[in-house]
Design a protein around this motif. Sequence first.
Motif, PDB file in Angstrom:
ATOM      1  N   ALA A  53      33.089  13.703 -14.233  1.00 28.28           N
ATOM      2  CA  ALA A  53      33.860  14.622 -13.387  1.00 28.28           C
ATOM      3  C   ALA A  53      35.129  13.958 -12.844  1.00 28.28           C
ATOM      4  CB  ALA A  53      32.998  15.115 -12.230  1.00 28.28           C
ATOM      5  N   GLY A  54      35.290  12.653 -13.126  1.00 28.74           N
ATOM      6  CA  GLY A  54      36.520  11.960 -12.738  1.00 28.74           C
ATOM      7  C   GLY A  54      36.457  11.236 -11.415  1.00 28.74           C
ATOM      8  N   TYR A  55      35.241  10.918 -10.931  1.00 28.86           N
ATOM      9  CA  TYR A  55      35.115  10.282  -9.624  1.00 28.86           C
ATOM     10  C   TYR A  55      34.556   8.871  -9.742  1.00 28.86           C
ATOM     11  CZ  TYR A  55      35.938  14.927  -7.755  1.00 28.86           C
ATOM     12  OH  TYR A  55      36.491  16.146  -7.459  1.00 28.86           O
ATOM     13  N   ASP A  56      34.996   8.026  -8.817  1.00 32.97           N
ATOM     14  CA  ASP A  56      34.544   6.641  -8.731  1.00 32.97           C
ATOM     15  C   ASP A  56      33.148   6.634  -8.105  1.00 32.97           C
ATOM     16  OD1 ASP A  56      34.140   3.954  -8.134  1.00 32.97           O
ATOM     17  OD2 ASP A  56      36.196   3.610  -7.482  1.00 32.97           O
ATOM     18  N   THR A  57      32.192   5.935  -8.727  1.00 27.40           N
ATOM     19  CA  THR A  57      30.811   5.929  -8.215  1.00 27.40           C
ATOM     20  C   THR A  57      30.547   4.805  -7.219  1.00 27.40           C
ATOM     21  OG1 THR A  57      30.111   4.586 -10.103  1.00 27.40           O
ATOM     22  CG2 THR A  57      29.931   6.982 -10.329  1.00 27.40           C
ATOM     23  N   THR A  58      31.554   3.995  -6.913  1.00 26.20           N
ATOM     24  CA  THR A  58      31.348   2.894  -5.957  1.00 26.20           C
ATOM     25  C   THR A  58      30.756   3.432  -4.669  1.00 26.20           C
ATOM     26  OG1 THR A  58      33.215   1.651  -6.854  1.00 26.20           O
ATOM     27  CG2 THR A  58      32.462   1.055  -4.651  1.00 26.20           C
ATOM     28  N   THR A  59      29.637   2.861  -4.260  1.00 25.16           N
ATOM     29  CA  THR A  59      28.921   3.319  -3.063  1.00 25.16           C
ATOM     30  C   THR A  59      29.228   2.369  -1.907  1.00 25.16           C
ATOM     31  OG1 THR A  59      27.169   4.341  -4.354  1.00 25.16           O
ATOM     32  CG2 THR A  59      26.643   3.747  -2.073  1.00 25.16           C
ATOM     33  N   ILE A  60      29.619   2.952  -0.797  1.00 22.85           N
ATOM     34  CA  ILE A  60      30.031   2.148   0.361  1.00 22.85           C
ATOM     35  C   ILE A  60      28.906   2.107   1.386  1.00 22.85           C
ATOM     36  CG2 ILE A  60      31.699   1.934   2.233  1.00 22.85           C
ATOM     37  CD1 ILE A  60      32.695   3.998  -0.728  1.00 22.85           C
ATOM     38  N   VAL A  61      28.655   0.915   1.921  1.00 17.85           N
ATOM     39  CA  VAL A  61      27.675   0.722   2.992  1.00 17.85           C
ATOM     40  C   VAL A  61      28.407   0.059   4.160  1.00 17.85           C
ATOM     41  CG1 VAL A  61      25.432  -0.215   3.645  1.00 17.85           C
ATOM     42  CG2 VAL A  61      25.907   0.340   1.243  1.00 17.85           C
ATOM     43  N   VAL A  62      28.473   0.730   5.316  1.00 17.68           N
ATOM     44  CA  VAL A  62      29.170   0.170   6.465  1.00 17.68           C
ATOM     45  C   VAL A  62      28.328   0.320   7.721  1.00 17.68           C
ATOM     46  CG1 VAL A  62      31.492   0.578   5.555  1.00 17.68           C
ATOM     47  CG2 VAL A  62      30.391   2.338   6.925  1.00 17.68           C
ATOM     48  N   VAL A  63      28.543  -0.596   8.651  1.00 14.24           N
ATOM     49  CA  VAL A  63      27.954  -0.498   9.992  1.00 14.24           C
ATOM     50  C   VAL A  63      29.004   0.189  10.858  1.00 14.24           C
ATOM     51  CG1 VAL A  63      27.067  -1.765  11.979  1.00 14.24           C
ATOM     52  CG2 VAL A  63      26.568  -2.562   9.651  1.00 14.24           C
ATOM     53  N   THR A  64      28.779   1.451  11.199  1.00  8.46           N
ATOM     54  CA  THR A  64      29.819   2.241  11.854  1.00  8.46           C
ATOM     55  C   THR A  64      30.050   1.842  13.307  1.00  8.46           C
ATOM     56  OG1 THR A  64      28.201   3.970  12.395  1.00  8.46           O
ATOM     57  CG2 THR A  64      29.455   4.233  10.356  1.00  8.46           C
ATOM     58  N   ASN A  65      29.088   1.181  13.928  1.00  5.26           N
ATOM     59  CA  ASN A  65      29.319   0.690  15.294  1.00  5.26           C
ATOM     60  C   ASN A  65      29.497  -0.824  15.292  1.00  5.26           C
ATOM     61  OD1 ASN A  65      26.625   0.182  14.682  1.00  5.26           O
ATOM     62  ND2 ASN A  65      25.914   0.492  16.795  1.00  5.26           N
ATOM     63  N   THR A  66      30.294  -1.300  14.351  1.00  9.15           N
ATOM     64  CA  THR A  66      30.550  -2.738  14.201  1.00  9.15           C
ATOM     65  C   THR A  66      31.020  -3.374  15.503  1.00  9.15           C
ATOM     66  OG1 THR A  66      31.069  -2.556  11.841  1.00  9.15           O
ATOM     67  CG2 THR A  66      32.029  -4.427  13.027  1.00  9.15           C
ATOM     68  N   LYS A  67      31.890  -2.659  16.242  1.00 11.42           N
ATOM     69  CA  LYS A  67      32.446  -3.230  17.470  1.00 11.42           C
ATOM     70  C   LYS A  67      31.390  -3.481  18.541  1.00 11.42           C
ATOM     71  CE  LYS A  67      37.065  -1.284  16.841  1.00 11.42           C
ATOM     72  NZ  LYS A  67      38.129  -0.403  17.407  1.00 11.42           N
ATOM     73  N   ALA A  68      30.250  -2.801  18.419  1.00 11.53           N
ATOM     74  CA  ALA A  68      29.179  -2.996  19.398  1.00 11.53           C
ATOM     75  C   ALA A  68      28.281  -4.175  19.033  1.00 11.53           C
ATOM     76  CB  ALA A  68      28.336  -1.724  19.514  1.00 11.53           C
ATOM     77  N   MET A  69      28.464  -4.734  17.846  1.00 11.97           N
ATOM     78  CA  MET A  69      27.644  -5.852  17.388  1.00 11.97           C
ATOM     79  C   MET A  69      28.330  -7.189  17.704  1.00 11.97           C
ATOM     80  SD  MET A  69      25.079  -4.256  15.945  1.00 11.97           S
ATOM     81  CE  MET A  69      25.266  -2.821  17.010  1.00 11.97           C
ATOM     82  N   ALA A  70      27.520  -8.242  17.795  1.00 18.84           N
ATOM     83  CA  ALA A  70      28.087  -9.577  17.976  1.00 18.84           C
ATOM     84  C   ALA A  70      28.798 -10.012  16.707  1.00 18.84           C
ATOM     85  CB  ALA A  70      26.990 -10.573  18.341  1.00 18.84           C
ATOM     86  N   SER A  71      28.207  -9.696  15.549  1.00 19.83           N
ATOM     87  CA  SER A  71      28.853 -10.000  14.271  1.00 19.83           C
ATOM     88  C   SER A  71      28.268  -9.114  13.187  1.00 19.83           C
ATOM     89  CB  SER A  71      28.669 -11.472  13.896  1.00 19.83           C
ATOM     90  OG  SER A  71      27.318 -11.750  13.614  1.00 19.83           O
ATOM     91  N   VAL A  72      29.111  -8.771  12.231  1.00 22.60           N
ATOM     92  CA  VAL A  72      28.693  -8.035  11.037  1.00 22.60           C
ATOM     93  C   VAL A  72      29.329  -8.757   9.859  1.00 22.60           C
ATOM     94  CG1 VAL A  72      28.788  -5.861   9.783  1.00 22.60           C
ATOM     95  CG2 VAL A  72      28.522  -5.837  12.267  1.00 22.60           C
ATOM     96  N   THR A  73      28.495  -9.387   9.018  1.00 20.01           N
ATOM     97  CA  THR A  73      29.006 -10.255   7.951  1.00 20.01           C
ATOM     98  C   THR A  73      28.625  -9.717   6.587  1.00 20.01           C
ATOM     99  OG1 THR A  73      28.719 -12.156   9.429  1.00 20.01           O
ATOM    100  CG2 THR A  73      29.074 -12.615   7.078  1.00 20.01           C
TER     101      THR A  73
END
Length: 693
Positions: A655-675
């Motif tokens: 269908a013409g779309y990139d299948t790359t799947t993204i995983v993010v911590v959406t409240n990163t700023k509330a964490m001490a670290s996200v690596t």
Amino acid sequence: MQSTTQGSTAEQIVSAVGGPENIISLTHCATRLRFELRDAAGISQPAVESIDGVLGAVPQSGDRYQVVIGGGVQTVYNAIMNLPDMRGAKGALSDADVKAAARAKARGKVAWVDAFFEYLSDSFRPLLGVLLGGSLIIAIAAVLDALGIVPFQGVDRAAEAGATWIFWDAMWRAVLYFLPIMVAYNAAKKLDVDPWLGATIMAALFTPEFMSLTDTAKFPGTTCTTNPTLGTESCVATIFGLPMQLNGYGGQVFVPLMMVAILALVYRFLKKVFPENVQMVFVPFLSMLVMIPLTAFLIGPLGIWLGTGLGAGLAWLNTSAPMVFAIIIPLIYPFLVPLGLHWPLNALMLANIQTLGYDFIQGPMGAWNFACFGATAGVLFLSMRDKDTVMRQTATGALAAGLFGGISEPSLYGIHLRFKRIYPRMLVGCLAGGLTIGILGTLFTSGDVRGVTTGAFAFTSLLTIPVFNPIWIYVVSIAIAFFVAMVLVIISDYRTPEQKAEALAAREQAEADLALATAAPVAATSTATAAAAAPAATATLVATAVVGSPMAGRVVSLDDVEDKVFSSRALGEGVGVVPTAGRVTAPVTGTLVTVPKSGHAFGIKTDDGVEVLVHVGIDTVRLKGEHFDVAVTKGQRVEAGDLLADVNLDGIREAGYDTTTIVVVTNTKAMASVTPITGSDVAPGEPVIEVTR
């Protein structure tokens, strides 16, 4: 909050054009940032235009690049120049001091044409503010005249209105009268000549001593004759035994433009002749000694003749074929303005006002401007109907700049040149407005003055309507131009079906991402409430130290993800997974707070407050659930490794779309670290992000 936004916009613009090290110089005009770059080849125009506050971007010849901001360009310019990185950037000069860098690259066979119009443009552009201010002052006077308060059109205004009127008159005439000196300053600056030298040479023709040479009683060698047709007086004085034609140079623009072009040659020659340690004395001295007499004897009269001749030619066309003239002007302006080729016509307007006492070009030009604004109003209507926030903001700013400032660039660069369907509809509005002026001007005006005229250089906006005469013809014409263009855009849309579908999908994507990003705080409240109600259950809560991969595949950095929202970390830190299998599993244990109908994304809130977003593919919201078999529902609790969905990766790719799947911590700023843990092939559940609370 506003300053933060502006600062963010400034940083994004600088980054988008290659960073401070890629900027040779930066200036701005009334609506645009004007960059001279070391290398403009790698700039992504869509990326620049997507920045909040940017109305459009315009690549130019060589490595010049313009970013359209609108009326707030001065604020954004200041924000850029105040960035710490820009303060130390080589070549990042202030707007008042920057000189055009020498063009290192050839610009084709017509480079001299490009340079000529740049010269005209840069000689006038810095004066737009005072010209606009003067036009508004005269507009107020015109309103007062219409109300019978002051005799704006009176024959003897001093006798009729007294000192108050003369003072008001001086406020706007100061701009027009001394315009040649201002143009000479800018033109000299453009040609890398001491700008005060250019201004001084032109100012010599404005001194009381020079003006007094027309006094035949005081100077018997001066002879004056009256032109029976124009009713103007022409005087010739004898200077050094030679005849010198005496002219009034107030408002003349061709004279300073010609004078400075010759001055540049003299100036450079003298700088080569004299050693640097004596240039400060002898270069200005000899430049004045040569150029002031040359301007008074030759360049000045020649410039007057040129301006008068061109104006007379157009006046003949306006008188002989007013219908043709009224149609041609609004139809050619939409093509002249984007190329910067309208400056010669602007110069003719000023010459007409000085020579004839009125101008007949600006009336038909108003039809083009209001057709332009009408098309923008149509875009605004559609953007409000379609809830397109970005385009609504763009159109609102452009329309305000147009209707109240008479400035068309935000509309042109921010909207019209980006959507090619607008121009044909706008041209119909131009034709309708010009035709109206032609018909009404033919029927209701006569003699040497046909159509709509004005005695001031006025930006054609709502505020300057009173300076045009007959005002009713002008109002009817610009109204028709405005509403014809607006209605045509509304009826037929400004986007192609493909662009409309793309915009709709982008909006749905943005809404889905926003819902995913904002749903977690709501879930956090409900989780806290449940924990308070059942404190004994807290002992079984699972702490989150790592986020597992939701799919088998190769882990990459967000920098390599082709989605600016995720790659900019706007939704948080994380990774991308280039999948090799279509089974999507929960990366953590927690509660599903978001599961959109499209099935392309999942938001999970862990027991200890980590908010994780799994986004399968890029722009896959447009598939509307096709190729996604979702196995969970919103509010459901899942364990790490539980099935979320089965995805047909081949179908998504076809269908013409990139299948790359993204995983993010959406409240990163509330964490001490996200690596992030990137650069390896993983199986579902293997760690891809380390989290420290």
